[in-house]
Design an enzyme around this catalytic site. Structure first.
Site, short mmCIF file in Angstrom:
data_model
loop_
_atom_site.label_atom_id
_atom_site.label_comp_id
_atom_site.label_asym_id
_atom_site.label_seq_id
_atom_site.Cartn_x
_atom_site.Cartn_y
_atom_site.Cartn_z
N VAL A 9 0.85 -1.19 0.00
CA VAL A 9 0.00 0.00 0.00
C VAL A 9 0.88 1.24 0.00
O VAL A 9 1.83 1.33 0.79
CB VAL A 9 -0.93 0.03 1.24
CG1 VAL A 9 -1.69 1.34 1.33
CG2 VAL A 9 -1.89 -1.15 1.23
N CYS A 10 0.58 2.17 -0.90
CA CYS A 10 1.27 3.47 -0.87
C CYS A 10 0.23 4.56 -1.11
O CYS A 10 -0.96 4.28 -1.25
CB CYS A 10 2.42 3.53 -1.87
SG CYS A 10 1.94 3.64 -3.58
N ALA A 11 0.67 5.78 -1.18
CA ALA A 11 -0.25 6.91 -1.29
C ALA A 11 -1.16 6.78 -2.51
O ALA A 11 -2.38 6.84 -2.39
CB ALA A 11 0.51 8.22 -1.30
N THR A 16 4.75 2.12 -5.94
CA THR A 16 4.82 0.75 -5.44
C THR A 16 4.66 -0.27 -6.57
O THR A 16 5.13 -1.38 -6.45
CB THR A 16 3.76 0.55 -4.34
OG1 THR A 16 3.85 1.65 -3.43
CG2 THR A 16 4.00 -0.71 -3.57
#
Length: 107
Positions: A9-11, A16
């Site tokens: 999970v990233c922004a 990612t």
């Protein structure tokens, strides 16, 4: 179907995605049957419900979400090492995720 599933999970889910492809290459080289996918923080709950991952790895930019996920989930949740993330070191991130899965399976 893969034996285990790793969710990153990233922004926004963009940076990612590159890490996912490097992790997939490392898994293929090590002959590991695993599903690895990335999603944005805003879509994380939907993906958790759909894919039921064995481990959740957070990009350093969303490390503030760690406690929230740890409190709600019964799977290991960890922040990806900032240096490994910055260097897009798929092998190291893969090994960190596999170690979390192995530790949980042993408990």
């Amino acid at each position: 179907m893969a034996e285990k599933t790793i969710m990153l999970v990233c922004a926004a889910g963009m940076s990612t995605s590159l890490l996912v492809s490097k992790m997939q290459k490392a898994a293929a080289a090590d002959k590991i049957d695993i599903e690895i996918f990335a999603t944005s923080a805003s879509d994380a709950d939907n993906e958790l419900d759909k894919k039921h991952p064995d481990v959740l790895m957070l990009g350093p930019q969303v490390r503030y979400m760690l406690k929230n996920f740890q409190d709600r989930l019964e799977i290991p949740v960890e922040v990806i090492n900032m240096q490994d993330y910055g260097m897009m070191n798929g092998e190291k991130v893969l090994q960190a995720a596999l170690a979390l899965i192995k530790k949980t399976d042993a408990d």
